[in-house]
Motif scaffolding. Sequence first.
Motif, mmCIF file in Angstrom:
data_model
loop_
_atom_site.group_PDB
_atom_site.id
_atom_site.type_symbol
_atom_site.label_atom_id
_atom_site.label_comp_id
_atom_site.label_asym_id
_atom_site.label_seq_id
_atom_site.Cartn_x
_atom_site.Cartn_y
_atom_site.Cartn_z
ATOM 1 N N ALA A 191 0.837 -1.207 0.000
ATOM 2 C CA ALA A 191 0.000 0.000 0.000
ATOM 3 C C ALA A 191 0.868 1.251 0.000
ATOM 4 O O ALA A 191 0.618 2.208 -0.753
ATOM 5 N N GLU A 192 1.908 1.255 0.834
ATOM 6 C CA GLU A 192 2.818 2.400 0.868
ATOM 7 C C GLU A 192 3.531 2.577 -0.465
ATOM 8 O O GLU A 192 3.707 3.708 -0.950
ATOM 9 N N ALA A 193 3.934 1.475 -1.084
ATOM 10 C CA ALA A 193 4.615 1.553 -2.372
ATOM 11 C C ALA A 193 3.703 2.112 -3.458
ATOM 12 O O ALA A 193 4.125 2.919 -4.297
ATOM 13 N N ALA A 194 2.441 1.701 -3.448
ATOM 14 C CA ALA A 194 1.501 2.182 -4.461
ATOM 15 C C ALA A 194 1.204 3.665 -4.289
ATOM 16 O O ALA A 194 1.092 4.409 -5.275
ATOM 17 N N ILE A 195 1.081 4.108 -3.053
ATOM 18 C CA ILE A 195 0.856 5.534 -2.802
ATOM 19 C C ILE A 195 2.033 6.348 -3.327
ATOM 20 O O ILE A 195 1.865 7.394 -3.963
ATOM 21 N N ALA A 196 3.255 5.848 -3.101
ATOM 22 C CA ALA A 196 4.442 6.537 -3.602
ATOM 23 C C ALA A 196 4.531 6.466 -5.121
ATOM 24 O O ALA A 196 4.918 7.441 -5.779
ATOM 25 N N ALA A 197 4.169 5.321 -5.695
ATOM 26 C CA ALA A 197 4.259 5.152 -7.156
ATOM 27 C C ALA A 197 3.352 6.125 -7.895
ATOM 28 O O ALA A 197 3.684 6.582 -8.992
ATOM 29 N N GLN A 198 2.207 6.455 -7.309
ATOM 30 C CA GLN A 198 1.269 7.376 -7.961
ATOM 31 C C GLN A 198 1.912 8.719 -8.307
ATOM 32 O O GLN A 198 1.454 9.402 -9.224
ATOM 33 N N ARG A 199 2.955 9.100 -7.568
ATOM 34 C CA ARG A 199 3.573 10.408 -7.752
ATOM 35 C C ARG A 199 4.676 10.395 -8.823
ATOM 36 O O ARG A 199 5.249 11.445 -9.130
ATOM 37 N N LEU A 200 4.974 9.236 -9.389
ATOM 38 C CA LEU A 200 6.034 9.147 -10.394
ATOM 39 C C LEU A 200 5.572 9.682 -11.737
ATOM 40 O O LEU A 200 4.378 9.710 -12.045
ATOM 41 N N ASP A 201 6.522 10.088 -12.554
ATOM 42 C CA ASP A 201 6.257 10.703 -13.861
ATOM 43 C C ASP A 201 5.819 9.641 -14.873
ATOM 44 O O ASP A 201 6.539 8.674 -15.139
ATOM 45 N N ARG A 202 4.643 9.827 -15.450
ATOM 46 C CA ARG A 202 4.118 8.855 -16.396
ATOM 47 C C ARG A 202 4.962 8.798 -17.676
ATOM 48 O O ARG A 202 5.102 7.741 -18.291
ATOM 49 N N ARG A 203 5.522 9.914 -18.094
ATOM 50 C CA ARG A 203 6.367 9.918 -19.292
ATOM 51 C C ARG A 203 7.625 9.083 -19.068
ATOM 52 O O ARG A 203 8.103 8.392 -19.968
ATOM 53 N N ALA A 204 8.154 9.117 -17.844
ATOM 54 C CA ALA A 204 9.324 8.301 -17.523
ATOM 55 C C ALA A 204 8.997 6.809 -17.610
ATOM 56 O O ALA A 204 9.847 5.995 -17.993
ATOM 57 N N CYS A 205 7.764 6.460 -17.248
ATOM 58 C CA CYS A 205 7.331 5.062 -17.369
ATOM 59 C C CYS A 205 7.351 4.622 -18.821
ATOM 60 O O CYS A 205 7.881 3.558 -19.168
ATOM 61 N N ARG A 206 6.783 5.449 -19.687
ATOM 62 C CA ARG A 206 6.758 5.117 -21.115
ATOM 63 C C ARG A 206 8.180 5.058 -21.686
ATOM 64 O O ARG A 206 8.500 4.164 -22.483
ATOM 65 N N ASP A 207 9.034 5.977 -21.287
ATOM 66 C CA ASP A 207 10.412 5.970 -21.773
ATOM 67 C C ASP A 207 11.119 4.674 -21.397
ATOM 68 O O ASP A 207 11.874 4.104 -22.196
ATOM 69 N N ARG A 208 10.879 4.208 -20.180
ATOM 70 C CA ARG A 208 11.482 2.955 -19.731
ATOM 71 C C ARG A 208 10.994 1.789 -20.597
ATOM 72 O O ARG A 208 11.788 0.923 -21.003
ATOM 73 N N ALA A 209 9.709 1.763 -20.907
ATOM 74 C CA ALA A 209 9.160 0.695 -21.743
ATOM 75 C C ALA A 209 9.756 0.734 -23.139
ATOM 76 O O ALA A 209 10.068 -0.311 -23.722
ATOM 77 N N GLU A 210 9.910 1.912 -23.701
ATOM 78 C CA GLU A 210 10.452 2.020 -25.050
ATOM 79 C C GLU A 210 11.893 1.541 -25.109
ATOM 80 O O GLU A 210 12.327 0.976 -26.114
ATOM 81 N N ARG A 211 12.642 1.751 -24.044
ATOM 82 C CA ARG A 211 14.049 1.338 -24.032
ATOM 83 C C ARG A 211 14.222 -0.156 -23.760
ATOM 84 O O ARG A 211 15.139 -0.786 -24.299
ATOM 85 N N HIS A 212 13.352 -0.729 -22.934
ATOM 86 C CA HIS A 212 13.612 -2.080 -22.434
ATOM 87 C C HIS A 212 12.538 -3.111 -22.774
ATOM 88 O O HIS A 212 12.790 -4.311 -22.585
#
Length: 369
Positions: A309-330
């Motif tokens: 639960a704590e991890a998910a609350i923290a994850a919500q604040r991460l940059d969505r564009r960074a998520c997509r960039d990670r997927a495109e690279r890996h």
Amino acid sequence: MRIAIIAHLKHPIREPFAGGLETHTHLLARGLRRRDHDVTVFASTRSDKALGLEAICDETALEEVGVAEATDVAFFREHHAYLRLMTDLASRDFDIIHNNALHYLPVAMADTVATPMVTTLHTPPFCWLESGVRLCRSPRATFVAVSEALRQLWKPIAPIEGVVLNGIDLDRFAFQAEPDPDPYWVWSGRIVPEKGLHFAMDAARIAGAQLRIAGPISNPDYFAAEIAPRLGRSAIHLGHLEHDRLAAVIGGARALLFTPCWEEPYGLVAAESLACGTPVAAFARGAIAEIVDRTCGVLARPDHAESLAEAAIAAQRLDRRACRDRAERHCDVDVMIDVYERLYSRLAAAHDRAQPTAPNARSDLAVAV
């Protein structure tokens, strides 16, 4: 190239996919055909015919003798289907055989086939597959793993040439810059005990978040005992969704909860989430640390709902564009197919060079990603 792909037989290779292995096999076959390779997929009868399907599991020898003495009918049916296939492949004209099955026979019988065979290891060692791998004596057999974590598990058992990370169709899992206005978390996968959905439901309840669940009920007893009692307004099961609907649900979420209760060899749903721009909160086990980093995911203590639960609350604040960039690279399926194409070409060329003088010579090949 003329490529034979041996598929897992427990589920059809078609949408909606039963799991990551079926998704992987479909994407691999479809991608290779789009690149003008001549692909034949040996799979179960209800698989996608557009893949170049040759069904191998519609009839079995057991139907001729009865099943009264068999305690595991599926085991015997798969045994006879793969036995017939490997015998047949000995006289078929392929450049490469790519084994995506979880069965011991294709690897145990690899030396009966003159064609080079690549086996992708998708699971940690288990008794039947491990026994087949240990029995494999073919100089034309090459093993790769879908993650470094999995390679380490297989390393004491077989020579692993390298790691080829699984890929996903980034177009099908399109980037969503903003989540849905109605906030929710999402969980996706087969509903079985080892996927740990009950932990995700408990974490959402602890955090006061709504959880939307997508996936087939593959273990009805587990669903009845652990999942159904937890369903309600805060936890909704959407069913087994087609790719497009699944992508929309994942992309609209504030976070995806990834909750394996075993050493998950890869975690395709985490890659799908990143492609949509949805950060991941995951139990820190298996290969998840090879998929997410601190820009796109938060790891939690395994089997611990409060930590998740704590991890998910923290994850919500991460940059969505960074998520997509990670997927495109890996996580791009085209990158995965590029690696397999290079491997196929090297194995076929080495086999051709070795044929006149040293049919049993094995080349030292490595997979680079």
